[in-house]
Design an enzyme around this catalytic site. Structure first.
Site, PDB file in Angstrom:
ATOM      1  N   TRP A   1      29.318  77.928  52.797  1.00 35.75           N
ATOM      2  CA  TRP A   1      28.421  77.225  52.175  1.00 35.75           C
ATOM      3  C   TRP A   1      27.739  78.107  51.106  1.00 35.75           C
ATOM      4  O   TRP A   1      27.344  79.155  51.440  1.00 35.75           O
ATOM      5  CB  TRP A   1      27.180  76.765  52.940  1.00 35.75           C
ATOM      6  CG  TRP A   1      26.007  76.055  52.289  1.00 35.75           C
ATOM      7  CD1 TRP A   1      26.128  75.090  51.354  1.00 35.75           C
ATOM      8  CD2 TRP A   1      24.670  76.641  52.122  1.00 35.75           C
ATOM      9  NE1 TRP A   1      25.140  74.780  50.742  1.00 35.75           N
ATOM     10  CE2 TRP A   1      24.096  75.961  50.973  1.00 35.75           C
ATOM     11  CE3 TRP A   1      24.019  77.606  52.567  1.00 35.75           C
ATOM     12  CZ2 TRP A   1      22.847  76.030  50.573  1.00 35.75           C
ATOM     13  CZ3 TRP A   1      22.781  78.041  52.236  1.00 35.75           C
ATOM     14  CH2 TRP A   1      22.123  77.116  51.017  1.00 35.75           C
TER      15      TRP A   1
ATOM     16  N   ASP B   1      27.067  67.678  55.849  1.00 40.34           N
ATOM     17  CA  ASP B   1      25.772  67.925  56.308  1.00 40.34           C
ATOM     18  C   ASP B   1      24.892  66.757  56.209  1.00 40.34           C
ATOM     19  O   ASP B   1      25.078  66.271  55.010  1.00 40.34           O
ATOM     20  CB  ASP B   1      25.133  69.128  55.765  1.00 40.34           C
ATOM     21  CG  ASP B   1      23.934  69.628  56.381  1.00 40.34           C
ATOM     22  OD1 ASP B   1      22.988  68.749  56.521  1.00 40.34           O
ATOM     23  OD2 ASP B   1      23.811  70.704  56.821  1.00 40.34           O
TER      24      ASP B   1
ATOM     25  N   HIS C   1      22.397  66.633  53.357  1.00 45.83           N
ATOM     26  CA  HIS C   1      22.876  67.006  51.873  1.00 45.83           C
ATOM     27  C   HIS C   1      22.872  65.920  51.114  1.00 45.83           C
ATOM     28  O   HIS C   1      23.576  66.192  50.164  1.00 45.83           O
ATOM     29  CB  HIS C   1      24.074  68.268  52.038  1.00 45.83           C
ATOM     30  CG  HIS C   1      23.582  69.106  52.652  1.00 45.83           C
ATOM     31  ND1 HIS C   1      24.568  70.226  52.353  1.00 45.83           N
ATOM     32  CD2 HIS C   1      22.647  69.659  53.089  1.00 45.83           C
ATOM     33  CE1 HIS C   1      23.825  71.468  53.171  1.00 45.83           C
ATOM     34  NE2 HIS C   1      22.870  71.041  53.570  1.00 45.83           N
TER      35      HIS C   1
ATOM     36  N   HIS D   1      27.775  69.104  60.048  1.00 52.28           N
ATOM     37  CA  HIS D   1      26.604  69.608  60.380  1.00 52.28           C
ATOM     38  C   HIS D   1      25.523  68.501  60.658  1.00 52.28           C
ATOM     39  O   HIS D   1      24.981  67.938  59.684  1.00 52.28           O
ATOM     40  CB  HIS D   1      25.972  70.322  59.123  1.00 52.28           C
ATOM     41  CG  HIS D   1      26.766  71.802  59.180  1.00 52.28           C
ATOM     42  ND1 HIS D   1      26.072  72.684  58.394  1.00 52.28           N
ATOM     43  CD2 HIS D   1      27.657  72.383  60.036  1.00 52.28           C
ATOM     44  CE1 HIS D   1      26.683  73.779  58.551  1.00 52.28           C
ATOM     45  NE2 HIS D   1      27.675  73.583  59.787  1.00 52.28           N
TER      46      HIS D   1
ATOM     47  N   ASP E   1      16.050  67.885  52.532  1.00 48.75           N
ATOM     48  CA  ASP E   1      16.862  68.452  53.601  1.00 48.75           C
ATOM     49  C   ASP E   1      16.256  69.676  54.452  1.00 48.75           C
ATOM     50  O   ASP E   1      16.294  70.549  54.249  1.00 48.75           O
ATOM     51  CB  ASP E   1      17.897  69.357  52.603  1.00 48.75           C
ATOM     52  CG  ASP E   1      18.984  70.184  53.601  1.00 48.75           C
ATOM     53  OD1 ASP E   1      19.665  69.856  54.671  1.00 48.75           O
ATOM     54  OD2 ASP E   1      19.467  71.116  53.155  1.00 48.75           O
TER      55      ASP E   1
ATOM     56  N   ASP F   1      16.101  69.934  57.698  1.00 46.54           N
ATOM     57  CA  ASP F   1      16.515  70.428  58.672  1.00 46.54           C
ATOM     58  C   ASP F   1      15.746  70.316  60.147  1.00 46.54           C
ATOM     59  O   ASP F   1      15.869  71.199  60.993  1.00 46.54           O
ATOM     60  CB  ASP F   1      17.128  71.950  58.679  1.00 46.54           C
ATOM     61  CG  ASP F   1      18.232  72.009  57.599  1.00 46.54           C
ATOM     62  OD1 ASP F   1      19.195  71.559  58.162  1.00 46.54           O
ATOM     63  OD2 ASP F   1      17.823  72.405  56.342  1.00 46.54           O
TER      64      ASP F   1
ATOM     65  N   ASP G   1      23.165  71.576  62.843  1.00 50.64           N
ATOM     66  CA  ASP G   1      22.397  72.509  61.908  1.00 50.64           C
ATOM     67  C   ASP G   1      21.099  71.841  61.478  1.00 50.64           C
ATOM     68  O   ASP G   1      20.714  71.074  60.950  1.00 50.64           O
ATOM     69  CB  ASP G   1      23.201  72.224  60.436  1.00 50.64           C
ATOM     70  CG  ASP G   1      22.535  73.144  59.521  1.00 50.64           C
ATOM     71  OD1 ASP G   1      21.652  74.128  59.863  1.00 50.64           O
ATOM     72  OD2 ASP G   1      23.079  73.325  58.384  1.00 50.64           O
TER      73      ASP G   1
HETATM   74  C1  RNT Z   1      22.365  74.785  53.941  1.00 48.45           C
HETATM   75  C2  RNT Z   1      23.297  74.472  54.599  1.00 48.45           C
HETATM   76  C3  RNT Z   1      23.875  75.436  55.582  1.00 48.45           C
HETATM   77  C4  RNT Z   1      22.739  76.417  56.486  1.00 48.45           C
HETATM   78  C5  RNT Z   1      23.194  77.005  57.542  1.00 48.45           C
HETATM   79  C6  RNT Z   1      22.283  77.863  58.111  1.00 48.45           C
HETATM   80  O1  RNT Z   1      21.648  73.653  53.289  1.00 48.45           O
HETATM   81  O2  RNT Z   1      23.158  73.034  55.363  1.00 48.45           O
HETATM   82  O3  RNT Z   1      24.879  74.759  56.577  1.00 48.45           O
HETATM   83  O4  RNT Z   1      22.013  75.202  57.057  1.00 48.45           O
HETATM   84  O5  RNT Z   1      24.429  77.830  57.345  1.00 48.45           O
HETATM   85 ZN    ZN Z   2      24.628  72.664  56.859  1.00 51.81          ZN
END
Ligand code: RNT
Ligand code: ZN
Length: 417
Positions: A184, A258, A261, A285, A293, A295, A325
């Site tokens: 990434w 992800d 994303h 992810h 995003d 997380d 993730d």
């Molecule tokens: C970032 C990506 C990536 C990270 C990790 C820590 O937007 O999602 O995967 O979150 O590698």
């Molecule tokens: Zn990710």
């Protein structure tokens, strides 16, 4: 215990009424492993550059006490989390989690710096996955890595990525299960660029260099992660979805989807079968975006269930690597792991407990009334009893018992850090 057994017997009967064998579902679930993101444990800091701030457009917010400050603490915390997670899983490492006292830079990482993790994984019968860390580093401060206009910057990151694949290969050889190495790159512009082509051309060339050595898929599998935008790269992100999908389809790589994303109205559950129509395998992810995003820890929400359904209904689970993730620094980090991972496993169980073949028949005979009726009725089936039974046969805490264990750990260990 006997109370749950009775509950389970009842649940088994209820599911059997609609043609679902709960024991079979449990058996399948036991064969599915999740790649647990090590970076939840220390807010994506790692051990190589303690002084560097988190960059690349990702953020941990919160200051909950007790974060792991070194490799021993991180391992101790992961072990605590594993006690509360049923099944055998994998650990997903970033390069910055190297197990070494030497001062090494990212273009110097080598297999020797990760030997400790192999030992750790072997003792737990776990596989390892890997990620080059193309952020939180002075060479990424311009906002560009492998697509930088500066050749010395590109070369630095190419070297890091080439070495990362070798480490992945080493993990695969040592542990007898292929390592997924995920690439990434945060590369992008905050404001509107003139040239949207050249950075992508440079990234493509860098990727070709990174992947030029053929590595046996028995040992290492490459994945490439796309993104719509990041903080600080709002106007242009080099590794966009089209770019990543095009590159992966053409070069036999795995796309990494992800969940955070994409545009907020888009969901990866619908993208899974589409992407897998044109690639052999896929990396997920699993994350939770809240307005961006962000997380957040994965919860048992509709989209998580839909992701699991996509994998199970489509028979795609054996071609998909399920990674997590998320990184929340505002709650107990061990609990974050437990909640997020248990939810992913729960969602898979939920999907396995569906009379999928029957529902497909219903759908194909245009009986959308029954389809809706079944799906709604299933929501109140005795799912909890099957989940508790799964935890019990795997020797992990049922219900909220895990929380008592984690709270005790917090009082005795985390709070004293
Ligand atoms: C970032 C990506 C990536 C990270 C990790 C820590 O937007 O999602 O995967 O979150 O590698
Ligand atoms: Zn990710």
């Amino acid at each position: 215990m006997s109370e749950h057994m009775n509950e389970y017997e009842y649940a088994k009967k209820r599911y059997l009424d609609i043609g679902v064998d709960t024991d079979k579902a449990i058996e399948k679930l036991g064969k599915t492993s999740i790649s647990i993101n090590c970076w939840q444990g220390d807010d994506v800091e790692g051990f190589l550059f303690k002084e560097n701030e988190l960059t690349g457009g990702i953020q941990t917010t919160g200051n909950y006490p007790g974060k792991a400050r070194n490799i021993e603490e991180l391992r101790q915390d992961i072990d605590m989390a594993l006690k509360c997670i049923p099944g055998t899983h994998r650990l997903n490492l970033h390069s910055i989690y190297a197990d070494t006292d030497k001062k090494i830079d990212l273009d110097e990482i080598d297999t020797e710096h990760y030997v400790g993790w192999i030992q750790w994984a072997k003792e737990r019968n776990m596989g390892l996955d890997f990620n080059p860390t193309c952020f939180s580093h002075k060479m990424a401060d311009s906002g560009f890595t492998v697509s930088s206009v500066d050749k010395s910057v590109r070369d630095f990151w190419i070297e890091h990525c080439v070495r990362s694949r070798k480490i992945g290969e080493y993990f695969g050889k040592q542990l007898g299960t292929p390592c997924v190495t995920n690439f990434w790159f945060p590369d992008g512009y905050k404001d509107i660029p003139i040239d949207r082509e050249a950075p992508r051309r440079r990234m493509k060339e860098s990727l070709d260099a990174i992947f030029s050595e053929k590595i046996d898929k028995k040992y290492n599998l490459d994945a490439f992660e796309s993104k719509v935008f990041g903080i600080g790269a709002e106007s242009y992100t080099v590794a966009s979805h089209e770019f990543v999908m095009g590159y992966c389809v053409k070069n036999d790589k795995m796309v990494c989807l992800d969940a955070g994303h994409f545009h907020p109205t888009e969901v990866i559950s619908d993208k899974i079968p589409s992407v897998l129509m044109f690639t052999d395998e896929l990396l997920l992810h699993v994350s939770r975006p809240v307005r961006w995003d962000s997380d957040h820890v994965v919860i048992f929400d509709d989209e998580l269930k839909q992701i699991a359904h996509s994998l199970v209904r489509g028979g795609l689970i054996n071609r998909t690597h399920i990674g997590l993730d998320f990184f929340d620094a505002s709650i107990n980090r061990v609990a974050a792991w437990v909640i997020g991972t248990r939810n992913m496993i729960k969602a898979l169980l939920y999907a396995y407990l569906e009379p999928t073949e029957k529902l497909k028949e219903i759908e194909n005979s245009f009986d959308y009334t029954s389809r809706l009726a079944y799906l709604e009725e299933l929501k109140t089936f005795p799912f909890e009893a099957v989940w508790n039974h799964y935890c019990e046969i795997n020797g992990v805490a049922q219900g909220l018992d895990w929380l008592d264990m984690v709270k005790k750990y917090e009082r005795e260990i985390l709070i004293k850090r």
